[in-house]
Design a protein around this motif. Structure first.
Motif, PDB file in Angstrom:
ATOM      1  N   UNK A  51       0.813  -1.213   0.000  1.00  0.00           N
ATOM      2  CA  UNK A  51       0.000   0.000   0.000  1.00  0.00           C
ATOM      3  C   UNK A  51       0.846   1.262   0.000  1.00  0.00           C
ATOM      4  N   UNK A  52       2.048   1.178   0.576  1.00  0.00           N
ATOM      5  CA  UNK A  52       2.886   2.362   0.729  1.00  0.00           C
ATOM      6  C   UNK A  52       3.952   2.466  -0.358  1.00  0.00           C
ATOM      7  N   UNK A  53       3.713   1.947  -1.535  1.00  0.00           N
ATOM      8  CA  UNK A  53       4.719   1.951  -2.587  1.00  0.00           C
ATOM      9  C   UNK A  53       4.975   3.385  -3.051  1.00  0.00           C
ATOM     10  N   UNK A  54       6.176   3.886  -2.798  1.00  0.00           N
ATOM     11  CA  UNK A  54       6.501   5.266  -3.118  1.00  0.00           C
ATOM     12  C   UNK A  54       6.878   5.411  -4.590  1.00  0.00           C
ATOM     13  N   UNK A  55       6.962   6.658  -5.047  1.00  0.00           N
ATOM     14  CA  UNK A  55       7.348   6.927  -6.434  1.00  0.00           C
ATOM     15  C   UNK A  55       8.726   6.356  -6.730  1.00  0.00           C
ATOM     16  N   UNK A  56       9.628   6.474  -5.770  1.00  0.00           N
ATOM     17  CA  UNK A  56      10.975   5.940  -5.983  1.00  0.00           C
ATOM     18  C   UNK A  56      10.930   4.424  -6.186  1.00  0.00           C
ATOM     19  N   UNK A  57      10.148   3.726  -5.381  1.00  0.00           N
ATOM     20  CA  UNK A  57      10.037   2.276  -5.513  1.00  0.00           C
ATOM     21  C   UNK A  57       9.399   1.911  -6.854  1.00  0.00           C
ATOM     22  N   UNK A  58       8.403   2.697  -7.290  1.00  0.00           N
ATOM     23  CA  UNK A  58       7.749   2.438  -8.568  1.00  0.00           C
ATOM     24  C   UNK A  58       8.717   2.633  -9.739  1.00  0.00           C
ATOM     25  N   UNK A  59       9.550   3.692  -9.651  1.00  0.00           N
ATOM     26  CA  UNK A  59      10.523   3.942 -10.721  1.00  0.00           C
ATOM     27  C   UNK A  59      11.553   2.819 -10.773  1.00  0.00           C
ATOM     28  N   UNK A  60      11.978   2.324  -9.614  1.00  0.00           N
ATOM     29  CA  UNK A  60      12.924   1.202  -9.582  1.00  0.00           C
ATOM     30  C   UNK A  60      12.329  -0.022 -10.267  1.00  0.00           C
ATOM     31  N   UNK A  68       5.025   7.752 -17.056  1.00  0.00           N
ATOM     32  CA  UNK A  68       5.424   6.348 -16.906  1.00  0.00           C
ATOM     33  C   UNK A  68       4.232   5.431 -16.631  1.00  0.00           C
ATOM     34  N   UNK A  69       3.027   6.045 -16.595  1.00  0.00           N
ATOM     35  CA  UNK A  69       1.782   5.298 -16.336  1.00  0.00           C
ATOM     36  C   UNK A  69       1.858   4.537 -15.000  1.00  0.00           C
ATOM     37  N   UNK A  70       2.233   5.264 -13.969  1.00  0.00           N
ATOM     38  CA  UNK A  70       2.350   4.695 -12.626  1.00  0.00           C
ATOM     39  C   UNK A  70       1.165   5.131 -11.784  1.00  0.00           C
ATOM     40  N   UNK A  71       0.575   4.229 -11.007  1.00  0.00           N
ATOM     41  CA  UNK A  71      -0.579   4.606 -10.178  1.00  0.00           C
ATOM     42  C   UNK A  71      -0.159   5.410  -8.957  1.00  0.00           C
ATOM     43  N   UNK A  72      -1.067   6.221  -8.458  1.00  0.00           N
ATOM     44  CA  UNK A  72      -0.822   6.948  -7.199  1.00  0.00           C
ATOM     45  C   UNK A  72      -0.811   5.939  -6.058  1.00  0.00           C
ATOM     46  N   UNK A  73      -0.052   6.188  -5.002  1.00  0.00           N
ATOM     47  CA  UNK A  73       0.002   5.231  -3.887  1.00  0.00           C
ATOM     48  C   UNK A  73      -1.336   5.152  -3.162  1.00  0.00           C
ATOM     49  N   UNK A  74      -1.651   3.958  -2.664  1.00  0.00           N
ATOM     50  CA  UNK A  74      -2.892   3.801  -1.905  1.00  0.00           C
ATOM     51  C   UNK A  74      -2.837   4.557  -0.588  1.00  0.00           C
ATOM     52  N   UNK A  75      -1.663   4.565   0.032  1.00  0.00           N
ATOM     53  CA  UNK A  75      -1.474   5.281   1.288  1.00  0.00           C
ATOM     54  C   UNK A  75      -0.138   6.003   1.270  1.00  0.00           C
ATOM     55  N   UNK A  76      -0.070   7.090   2.034  1.00  0.00           N
ATOM     56  CA  UNK A  76       1.152   7.866   2.126  1.00  0.00           C
ATOM     57  C   UNK A  76       1.624   7.918   3.581  1.00  0.00           C
TER      58      UNK A  76
END
Length: 440
Positions: A2-11, A134-142
């Motif tokens: 749920x807490x997947x950050x932008x940095x983790x998504x880019x990786x 990059x077609x990345x979803x917004x995180x479910x939780x911050x």
């Protein structure tokens, strides 16, 4: 997660694709700079307009670009523009560069909250543009972390023996965007509490977990977070006497062994860091209905007590170190709670440590409190940009923030081009290239 950050998504994205950012040329750079210059015009100027030589938005942009390129003082900003006089004339239409005294004086006149809000909006818009491209979803939780930082070089006053305390700044840091949302000057360490409460009361905390140390474990702070729809994980120490005593009495070895055998009450992580093995065991004790109505009745949304037992063993010396910490949380999932506890240290390691090592904030030679706060705000905005650039252009080999800052100083025009692209969503959409990696 749920807490997947932008940095983790880019990786994750870079495991299958390479991201490059095209240089769109000098004219595009100038266009973006003038667009940012216009945005900086929203910061109010308290000076008498008929008597000024340099507009406030011009000074802000001069200081921002100089900081981005490695300047650590107002004298450094003067030197930077002296070395980039062609860009200076093209951008500002002037021949004379402001003196370091002018930079220092005007830096102390800028309204800090307005400057911070404007820079944060630019950085958050950049995040949205990256996710869209990059077609990345917004995180479910911050996760939002609250902590204070001391500027050790500010506690001085010329020609006096008067004791002057170092400036303390309260930072509210969003983990997803790696951006400091709020920076406020405080008079002393204990006064962090009302400042944090005021900031949190202005925020929309829905789907957000607020993390903080034991200082901010206050019933009013918890009430504000709950009222705004948020969750929390906060440290528990002696300042909350009865609750802390309850936790210490509860998490004895016998009870820890029992919690290990209960589904959802035990979580363990291990990693090798700084040449030592670090193992963390997390134990979650869900409070009973009677405990929530009794000892913990003033804590809104409270669900559980947490214990983190950390063991560190050095790989060379074999020396072992143990540490135990207690927390109070509204979260029900132990994996989420453990993640938030670990993430809280990003405000220390990802923000405060970088400000000291990359920007040398402890050596900030500004005795004017407002000027020091504004320079710190500029530092944080530049750091956030460095992080985005490191994540995007570094690929699988991340570029350190210190190295990036040197690159800006050595090859400013090319590095600035990439940074400016990130600050202008329409330009980023045109310049980003995604190349799929070939399967091996």
């Amino acid at each position: 997660m749920e807490f997947k950050t932008l940095r983790m998504q880019i990786e994750d994205f870079q495991s299958s694709s390479t991201i490059t950012i095209r240089d769109l040329g000098n004219e595009t750079r100038i266009r973006i700079l003038k667009k940012i210059l216009k945005l900086f015009g929203d910061v109010p100027d308290c000076r008498v307009q008929g008597r000024i030589t340099y507009r406030l938005n011009e000074i802000i942009l001069m200081l921002f670009l100089a900081t981005l390129a490695g300047s650590e003082s107002c004298l450094g900003a003067q030197d930077f523009w002296g070395a980039n006089d062609r860009l200076y004339r093209r951008l500002f239409g002037k021949e004379t560069i402001p003196s370091h005294d002018t930079f220092r004086r005007i830096l102390g006149l800028i309204k800090s909250d307005e400057l911070n809000s404007l820079l944060v909006n630019i950085l958050l818009n950049s995040d949205s543009a990256i996710r869209k491209a990059l077609k990345l979803p917004a995180p479910q939780k911050k996760i939002v972390s609250v902590d204070g930082k001391q500027l050790r070089g500010t506690g001085r006053k010329a020609d006096t023996v008067e004791e002057v305390k170092d400036l303390q700044i309260l930072n509210v840091y969003e983990q997803d965007s790696q951006t400091c949302l709020f920076s406020e000057a405080i008079e002393s360490k204990t006064n962090e509490i009302p400042h944090a409460q005021q900031i949190l009361s202005r925020m929309n905390l829905k789907d957000t977990v607020v993390t903080f140390d034991a200082m901010h474990m206050q019933t009013r702070t918890i009430g504000i977070i709950a009222e705004a729809g948020g969750d929390y994980v906060g440290g528990l120490k002696g300042n909350q006497g009865k609750a802390s005593e309850f936790a210490r009495a509860l998490f004895i070895q016998e009870n820890l062994e029992k919690l290990k055998g209960i589904d959802g009450c035990y979580h363990m992580t291990s990693e090798i860091s700084h040449n030592q093995l670090e193992q963390r065991s997390f134990y979650l004790y869900p409070l009973t209905a009677s405990e929530k109505k009794g000892l913990f009745s003033d804590w809104r949304k409270v669900h559980a007590l947490l214990c983190m037992a950390k063991t560190m063993r050095h790989n060379i010396t074999g020396k072992e170190t143990d540490e135990v910490r207690y927390y109070l949380t509204s979260l029900k999932d132990i994996g989420d709670a453990a993640h938030c506890i670990r993430a809280h240290w990003n405000i220390e390691n990802g923000l405060h440590w970088n400000l000291d090592t990359v920007f040398r904030e402890d050596y900030l030679a500004l005795s004017d409190r407002t000027a020091a706060l504004n320079q710190s705000i500029l530092n944080k905005a530049c750091l956030s940009l460095y992080k985005k650039m490191s994540d995007l252009i570094g690929g699988t080999q991340k570029i350190s923030k210190k190295r990036l800052r040197k690159i800006f100083g050595w090859n400013f025009n090319d590095a600035m081009s990439q940074a400016l692209t990130l600050m202008d969503p329409p330009t980023f959409a045109k310049s980003v290239e995604i190349i799929p990696r070939k399967a091996r």
